[in-house]
Structure formats: C-alpha cells, structure tokens
Design an enzyme around this catalytic site. Sequence first.
Site, PDB file in Angstrom:
ATOM      1  N   GLY A   1     -11.071   4.213   0.266  1.00 38.73           N
ATOM      2  CA  GLY A   1     -12.391   4.967   1.209  1.00 38.73           C
ATOM      3  C   GLY A   1     -13.276   4.253   1.764  1.00 38.73           C
TER       4      GLY A   1
ATOM      5  N   ASP B   1       0.774  -1.024  -0.081  1.00 42.66           N
ATOM      6  CA  ASP B   1       0.025   0.030  -0.024  1.00 42.66           C
ATOM      7  C   ASP B   1       0.937   1.422   0.008  1.00 42.66           C
ATOM      8  OD1 ASP B   1      -2.932   0.938   1.862  1.00 42.66           O
ATOM      9  OD2 ASP B   1      -2.064   1.529   0.052  1.00 42.66           O
ATOM     10  N   SER B   2       0.438   2.428  -0.361  1.00 47.19           N
ATOM     11  CA  SER B   2       1.253   3.634  -0.753  1.00 47.19           C
ATOM     12  C   SER B   2       1.486   4.390   0.463  1.00 47.19           C
ATOM     13  CB  SER B   2       0.474   4.493  -1.852  1.00 47.19           C
ATOM     14  OG  SER B   2      -0.721   4.658  -1.284  1.00 47.19           O
ATOM     15  N   GLY B   3       0.732   4.097   1.499  1.00 50.50           N
ATOM     16  CA  GLY B   3       0.818   5.040   2.784  1.00 50.50           C
ATOM     17  C   GLY B   3      -0.100   6.124   2.783  1.00 50.50           C
ATOM     18  N   GLY B   4      -0.990   6.388   2.132  1.00 48.38           N
ATOM     19  CA  GLY B   4      -1.931   7.443   2.177  1.00 48.38           C
ATOM     20  C   GLY B   4      -2.817   7.117   3.236  1.00 48.38           C
ATOM     21  N   PHE B   5      -3.140   5.593   3.593  1.00 50.77           N
ATOM     22  CA  PHE B   5      -4.106   5.647   4.774  1.00 50.77           C
ATOM     23  C   PHE B   5      -3.657   5.614   5.814  1.00 50.77           C
ATOM     24  CE2 PHE B   5      -7.981   3.645   6.201  1.00 50.77           C
ATOM     25  CZ  PHE B   5      -7.598   2.907   7.338  1.00 50.77           C
TER      26      PHE B   5
ATOM     27  N   ASP C   1      -7.752  -7.385   1.291  1.00 47.48           N
ATOM     28  CA  ASP C   1      -6.641  -7.736   2.513  1.00 47.48           C
ATOM     29  C   ASP C   1      -7.375  -7.063   3.638  1.00 47.48           C
ATOM     30  OD1 ASP C   1      -6.445  -4.288   2.023  1.00 47.48           O
ATOM     31  OD2 ASP C   1      -5.461  -4.822   3.822  1.00 47.48           O
TER      32      ASP C   1
ATOM     33  N   ASP D   1      -2.805   8.499  -2.426  1.00 47.57           N
ATOM     34  CA  ASP D   1      -4.164   8.918  -2.473  1.00 47.57           C
ATOM     35  C   ASP D   1      -4.565   9.354  -1.041  1.00 47.57           C
ATOM     36  OD1 ASP D   1      -4.355   6.347  -1.395  1.00 47.57           O
ATOM     37  OD2 ASP D   1      -6.288   6.037  -1.559  1.00 47.57           O
TER      38      ASP D   1
ATOM     39  N   GLN E   1     -11.806   6.602  -5.260  1.00 49.50           N
ATOM     40  CA  GLN E   1     -12.154   7.142  -3.962  1.00 49.50           C
ATOM     41  C   GLN E   1     -13.931   7.777  -4.266  1.00 49.50           C
ATOM     42  OE1 GLN E   1     -10.935   7.068  -1.020  1.00 49.50           O
ATOM     43  NE2 GLN E   1      -9.062   6.452  -1.539  1.00 49.50           N
TER      44      GLN E   1
HETATM   45  C1  LIG Z   1     -11.963  -0.639  10.062  1.00 46.05           C
HETATM   46  O1  LIG Z   1     -10.550  -1.360  10.234  1.00 46.05           O
HETATM   47  C2  LIG Z   1      -9.567  -0.321  10.394  1.00 46.05           C
HETATM   48  O2  LIG Z   1      -9.338   0.188   9.009  1.00 46.05           O
HETATM   49  C3  LIG Z   1      -8.497  -0.550   8.281  1.00 46.05           C
HETATM   50  C4  LIG Z   1      -9.145  -1.422   7.035  1.00 46.05           C
HETATM   51  N1  LIG Z   1      -9.727  -0.353   6.375  1.00 46.05           N
HETATM   52  C5  LIG Z   1      -9.201   0.168   5.404  1.00 46.05           C
HETATM   53  N2  LIG Z   1      -9.541   1.068   4.385  1.00 46.05           N
HETATM   54  C6  LIG Z   1      -8.671   1.418   3.562  1.00 46.05           C
HETATM   55  C7  LIG Z   1      -8.495   2.203   2.673  1.00 46.05           C
HETATM   56  C8  LIG Z   1      -7.702   2.643   1.933  1.00 46.05           C
HETATM   57  C9  LIG Z   1      -7.607   3.638   0.818  1.00 46.05           C
HETATM   58  O3  LIG Z   1      -8.414   4.289   0.522  1.00 46.05           O
HETATM   59  N3  LIG Z   1      -6.710   3.998   0.354  1.00 46.05           N
HETATM   60  C10 LIG Z   1      -5.124   3.366   0.415  1.00 46.05           C
HETATM   61  N4  LIG Z   1      -4.205   3.634  -0.199  1.00 46.05           N
HETATM   62  N5  LIG Z   1      -5.278   2.201   1.359  1.00 46.05           N
HETATM   63  C11 LIG Z   1      -6.570   1.990   2.146  1.00 46.05           C
HETATM   64  C12 LIG Z   1      -6.275   0.979   3.272  1.00 46.05           C
HETATM   65  C13 LIG Z   1      -7.577   0.702   3.787  1.00 46.05           C
HETATM   66  N6  LIG Z   1      -7.742  -0.055   5.045  1.00 46.05           N
HETATM   67  C14 LIG Z   1      -7.967  -1.792   9.093  1.00 46.05           C
HETATM   68  O4  LIG Z   1      -6.283  -1.540   9.080  1.00 46.05           O
HETATM   69  C15 LIG Z   1      -8.233  -1.245  10.568  1.00 46.05           C
HETATM   70  O5  LIG Z   1      -7.251  -0.391  11.155  1.00 46.05           O
END
Ligand SMILES: CO[C@@H]1O[C@H](CNc2nc3cc4c(=O)[nH]c(N)nc4cc3[nH]2)[C@@H](O)[C@H]1O
Length: 374
Positions: A218, A93-97, A268, A147, A191
């Site tokens: 998102g 994953d890129s790090g945005g989240f 994932d 993102d 998104q």
């Molecule tokens: C609800 O549980 C928490 O939430 C995480 C799972 N939910 C989640 N939604 C995500 C959205 C994105 C995104 O929009 N962009 C990028 N780059 N990576 C993402 C990674 C994501 N992971 C668990 O790690 C837990 O902490």
Amino acid sequence: MSVPNHFELLGRDGAARTGRLTTPHGVVRTPAFMPVGTAGAMKGLHWREVRDAGADIVLGNTYHLMLRPGAERIAALGGLQRFTTWNGPMLTDSGGFQVMSLAQLRKVSEKAVNFRSHIDGAAIELSPERAIEVQLLLGSDIAMQLDECVRLPAERADIERAMQLSLRWAERCKRAFEQAPDGHMLFGIVQGGDVPELRHASARGLVDLGFHGYAIGGLAVGEPQEVMLAMIEEAAPILPADRPRYLMGVGTPEDILEAVARGIDMFDCVMPTRNGRHGVAFTPFGPVNLRNARHADDPRPLDEDSDWPSTRNCSRAYLHHLVKSGETLGAMLLSEINIAYYQRLMRDMRGAIADGSFGTFRAQTRAGWAQGDI
Ligand SMILES: CO[C@@H]1O[C@H](CNc2nc3cc4c(=O)[nH]c(N)nc4cc3[nH]2)[C@@H](O)[C@H]1O
C-alpha cells in the site's frame, strides 16, 4: 502450529539489520534488492548479468504470468526457475496490485477480484485460493498473499475496508498454502494506507495469523516519501524482529537507504531498468541523465571507481550517443549499470551494518548524492 523460520539475523546497527534468508533455490543476503522480471524476463538484461551484478533473488508477477504463458503451462515446463533458466530464488507477487493498475473492468468482492485481461479481454477471476494455486504452479520460493492495495490519497473508510478484506484474504491464503512443499514461504502484506491505527491493526492481525515473512504494501503508490517512511515506522516495530520484512515496490536509492535505517530487509522496484531504458543512470553522486547534451564530448566514464565494467569503461559521450540514437545497446547498458549500482548499494549496506558503521555510511552516501554529478 508454528510457522518455520528460514531467516537468520546476522547483525544489527540501530534499527538496520543484516541477515540471510534460506530458500529452496538458494540463500538471499539481506538487505536485498530484487530486480523485477515481471513476465519472466529482466527487460534488457541476460540473467547472467543480473547474477554477476550481485542479485540473489528476482521477482515475477502472478498477474502477468497467469495471463501469458499461463501457470499450468509453466508448471508443465518444470516451473518458473527452469522455464526462465534463472535457477535461483524467486519471489512472486500475488496479482492484487497489478489487477488494480493494469486490468480493465475489475470488480472486487469478498470472494475474489474479477477482471478482464489487458491482453485479450478474457474474463478472469483471481481469488485468494487461485492466487496461491498459481504461485505454487509457478514454483516460486516466496509467495505473496492476495490483497487489495488502495492508491493514496484515499478516504479512510475505503482504506479500512480494503485493509480488513486483505486480512480475511490473508487467512484464506494461509490455508491454501498449507499444501506448499517444504521450504517454500508465504508472506502476509500489511495494508492500512496512511492511517497509523489501521497499519497497527493490519500488522497485528497478520502476526496473529503467522507468516514466514511480512511485507509492507500500500506504499510507493504516489504518496510523499515522508508518508512512506512514517508508515514504515508505524508498522515495522509490530512485526516479529526475527522474520524478514519486505517493502513492496520501493524504490529510489534514497528510499531504500532510509527504509533499511528503519528496519526493512527486502525491496523490489522497476526503477533501475525503467530509468535505464529512459537514459538515466544511478550513481554515487545522484542520477545522471545521459540524454543531456552536456555529455556529448565527455570522455569520462560514469564512475571510474566502480567495480562494474560498463560503469567504469563506457564514456558518457558514448552512452549519450547510444541514448540519443535510440540504440538498443543504450537501454541495455544503462539497465545493467543501474542494477549493478543497486546491488552495490545493498552489498555496502550489509557490510556497514555488520561492522557497526551504518550511521557513517548513511551520512556519507547521502552527501555523495547531494554533491550531484560534476
Ligand atoms: C510508483 O511506481 C509505480 O508503482 C509500482 C511500485 N509501487 C508498488 N507499490 C506496491 C504495493 C503493493 C501492494 O500493496 N500489494 C501487492 N500485492 N503488491 C504491491 C506492489 C507494489 N508496487 C511500480 O511498478 C510503478 O508502476
């Protein structure tokens, strides 16, 4: 210049699909679940257990790995596969989240996201270009664009701003990825929050740019399941049918079953290992909390029909004892039991889609979960 396609659709049953994604480190069978090895390790498991459980691919995080041990250091040590000895396909994953959920004092601008490391407070700048550079240094088979993920509920104006920024960052990531070695892939991330027309605009913008695969981001950020499923129904039909679709951060076994039924190929989630560490096992008859005293004298295994030895051999009484005693082995056993259950669910869905029985499989699986643990 068209983007190479490494995905092969092998079968469909309604909107559900099964296929194969060929990466430089091996083939990924879809629908696929990617166990989360955030900082280069699968908490509580050896890689051989992850592989034996049936996982083809695992996930790592740019945010964590760039902060510690550092992307340049991993590159100097041969890349992420060799560094970790996983040696199979990896998605990063890129790090945005993670920046949004872990970093302190973060500031998003057109140029980049600036933040302070949650480890040592160091000032870091993560631009689309740096996010791609880090993933190329790590050597992951599948990289994600940078993102901005907005937590829900959110104002429409903020969702739209972040969606448009993410689209502009997608274009910059695509340009930076042009120097990637053959076979490596870059996925765009849809998104748009819980606003259908913003989901449509995001998906269309990414498809116009062209990526090896498309993630739906998102989501799994606190919204109800029906909102998540509705946004999949808005976005998935706009994405190319011959390219992989990845729903980020999802989810429970039911989330995954319902998302596969709506056309998602890759997933994932930290849930199998996180719930395992908290004493909860996923089973064909729903979640079982081994902390519960009702298991103290129960000699039965979690599931005598399971093909995973620990699920078939460890008594509930033993698992209850380990969890109550805080023995590390308790977290380890339940983590492998859960990873094995998720991989068995993916394998069974691939088979059901291939032989046209996904509808029956879906109904029977839901009935088993509804039955609950007896
Ligand atoms: C609800 O549980 C928490 O939430 C995480 C799972 N939910 C989640 N939604 C995500 C959205 C994105 C995104 O929009 N962009 C990028 N780059 N990576 C993402 C990674 C994501 N992971 C668990 O790690 C837990 O902490």
